[in-house]
Design a protein around this motif. Structure first.
Motif, short mmCIF file in Angstrom:
data_model
loop_
_atom_site.label_atom_id
_atom_site.label_comp_id
_atom_site.label_asym_id
_atom_site.label_seq_id
_atom_site.Cartn_x
_atom_site.Cartn_y
_atom_site.Cartn_z
N VAL A 45 13.18 60.76 -23.47
CA VAL A 45 13.38 61.72 -24.55
C VAL A 45 14.60 62.57 -24.20
N ASP A 46 15.43 62.79 -25.22
CA ASP A 46 16.71 63.48 -25.04
C ASP A 46 16.55 64.94 -25.46
N THR A 47 16.05 65.75 -24.56
CA THR A 47 15.79 67.15 -24.87
C THR A 47 15.49 67.93 -23.60
N THR A 99 18.85 65.25 -20.12
CA THR A 99 19.34 66.55 -20.60
C THR A 99 20.86 66.52 -20.49
N ASN A 100 21.49 67.50 -21.09
CA ASN A 100 22.94 67.68 -20.94
C ASN A 100 23.21 69.17 -21.17
N PRO A 101 24.45 69.63 -20.92
CA PRO A 101 24.71 71.07 -21.07
C PRO A 101 24.39 71.61 -22.47
N SER A 102 24.61 70.81 -23.50
CA SER A 102 24.31 71.28 -24.86
C SER A 102 22.80 71.46 -25.05
N LEU A 103 22.02 70.55 -24.46
CA LEU A 103 20.55 70.65 -24.59
C LEU A 103 20.01 71.81 -23.76
N ILE A 104 20.65 72.10 -22.63
CA ILE A 104 20.24 73.27 -21.83
C ILE A 104 20.52 74.54 -22.63
N ILE A 153 21.15 62.21 -11.20
CA ILE A 153 22.36 63.01 -11.39
C ILE A 153 23.24 62.37 -12.46
N LYS A 154 23.55 63.19 -13.48
CA LYS A 154 24.35 62.70 -14.61
C LYS A 154 25.80 63.11 -14.39
N LEU A 155 26.69 62.13 -14.48
CA LEU A 155 28.10 62.37 -14.16
C LEU A 155 28.98 61.86 -15.32
N PRO A 165 26.04 54.60 -23.00
CA PRO A 165 26.94 54.46 -24.15
C PRO A 165 26.44 55.31 -25.30
N PHE A 166 27.35 56.04 -25.95
CA PHE A 166 26.99 56.97 -27.02
C PHE A 166 27.14 56.29 -28.38
N ILE A 167 26.04 55.79 -28.88
CA ILE A 167 26.03 55.04 -30.14
C ILE A 167 26.44 55.89 -31.35
N GLY A 168 25.72 56.99 -31.55
CA GLY A 168 25.93 57.81 -32.75
C GLY A 168 27.34 58.35 -32.86
N ARG A 169 27.91 58.75 -31.72
CA ARG A 169 29.26 59.34 -31.79
C ARG A 169 30.31 58.28 -32.13
N LEU A 170 30.06 57.01 -31.75
CA LEU A 170 30.97 55.93 -32.17
C LEU A 170 30.79 55.67 -33.66
N ALA A 201 20.86 53.42 -23.96
CA ALA A 201 21.45 53.73 -25.26
C ALA A 201 21.26 55.21 -25.55
N ALA A 202 22.38 55.92 -25.73
CA ALA A 202 22.33 57.38 -25.93
C ALA A 202 23.00 57.74 -27.26
N SER A 203 22.91 59.02 -27.59
CA SER A 203 23.41 59.51 -28.88
C SER A 203 22.74 58.71 -30.01
N ILE A 204 21.45 58.53 -29.83
CA ILE A 204 20.62 57.83 -30.83
C ILE A 204 20.30 58.84 -31.93
N ARG A 205 20.51 58.45 -33.16
CA ARG A 205 20.28 59.39 -34.28
C ARG A 205 19.21 58.90 -35.25
N THR A 206 18.94 57.59 -35.26
CA THR A 206 18.03 57.05 -36.28
C THR A 206 17.04 56.06 -35.65
N ALA A 250 16.28 53.53 -24.12
CA ALA A 250 16.87 54.34 -25.20
C ALA A 250 16.48 55.77 -24.92
N THR A 251 17.44 56.68 -24.97
CA THR A 251 17.08 58.09 -24.90
C THR A 251 17.15 58.65 -26.31
N ILE A 252 16.02 59.20 -26.74
CA ILE A 252 15.79 59.44 -28.16
C ILE A 252 15.42 60.91 -28.39
O1 G3P Z 1 22.22 61.53 -24.68
C1 G3P Z 1 23.38 62.03 -25.24
C2 G3P Z 1 23.07 62.72 -26.50
O2 G3P Z 1 22.42 63.92 -26.24
C3 G3P Z 1 24.23 62.96 -27.38
O3 G3P Z 1 23.73 62.92 -28.65
O4 G3P Z 1 23.67 63.33 -31.04
O5 G3P Z 1 24.96 64.88 -29.51
O6 G3P Z 1 25.79 62.60 -29.99
P1 G3P Z 1 24.59 63.48 -29.86
#
Ligand code: G3P
Length: 217
Positions: free
Chosen positions: A5-7, A27-32, A82-84, A128-133, A162-167, A182-184
């Motif tokens: 889970v991506d949160t 997690t990532n800086p935006s989610l923190i 560790i995420k780099l 790989p960031f699916i949604g942003r592509l 698989a990251a940046s999953i939106r759907t 998949a991180t969702i």
């Molecule tokens: O796992 C990466 C993810 O958090 C980025 O998603 O929707 O910000 O492109 P998004």
């Protein structure tokens, strides 16, 4: 396929962990920022809820800074990953940390060549960031397919996350393309179970069951 889970929302994580379907957290800086919590404090809490890998991202841009931050983050718990970032310094730090047996997740991957480099650096996961592509009109799923072929060609053990999953279709297509994980986002993860015919069928069964006047047990 593993589900992360991506949160950084601990209530959402706890609810999903309770289903037994959750294999990890990213997690990532935006989610923190969204969580409003201190990174060490919230990450520790997440690691106590989930046994699988919990990705915590460094924010330094240089190798030495990344290694220092990785040392702090890796002390939080044994299941820290560790995420780099996918930069030369990030790959160098990935190689060093992976050689020490530390789990690593190389993030912000937008090309197959970047994924090839991450595998050579010994990454546990490539993100790989699916949604942003897709946002740019580029088919994110093609990237997953390309990475799958390259990794299989050479027997790389790096797992495709698989990251940046939106759907919900991103989840299905990632599974079809052979992504390992998949991180969702929580809402998308919960939406996977929904189907109107399931609801309709259940209503009909319950209506007929009521007419039998029976009870089980
Ligand atoms: O796992 C990466 C993810 O958090 C980025 O998603 O929707 O910000 O492109 P998004």
């Amino acid at each position: 396929m593993k589900f992360f889970v991506d949160t950084a929302d601990v209530d959402e994580i706890r609810e999903l962990a309770d289903t037994g379907l959750l294999d990890g957290v990213t997690t990532n800086p935006s989610l923190i920022l969204k969580s409003g919590r201190d990174i060490v404090e919230v990450t520790k809490e997440i690691c106590n809820i989930v046994d699988g890998p919990v990705s915590a991202e460094v924010t330094a841009l240089d190798y030495d800074g990344m290694m220092k931050e990785a040392a702090v983050l890796s002390k939080i718990a044994d299941n820290i990953c560790i995420k780099l970032p996918l930069t030369m310094d990030g790959l160098k730090a990935c190689k060093a940390l992976s050689s020490q047996g530390q789990q690593t997740n190389v993030t912000l991957c937008f090309s197959a060549n970047q994924a090839l480099l991450a595998a050579k650096a010994g990454a546990t996961f490539i993100s790989p960031f699916i949604g942003r592509l897709d946002d740019m009109g580029i088919d994110g799923m093609e990237l997953i397919e390309e990475i799958r072929v390259i990794y299989d060609n050479y027997g790389f053990e790096t797992q495709i996350l698989a990251a940046s999953i939106r759907t919900v279709n991103h989840v299905k297509d990632s599974a079809l393309a052979g992504a390992d994980v998949a991180t969702i986002p929580p809402s998308t993860l919960k939406a996977l179970v929904k189907h109107p015919l399931t609801d309709k069928g259940l209503d009909a069964f319950l209506a007929d069951w009521a007419k039998t006047g029976q009870k089980i047990g």
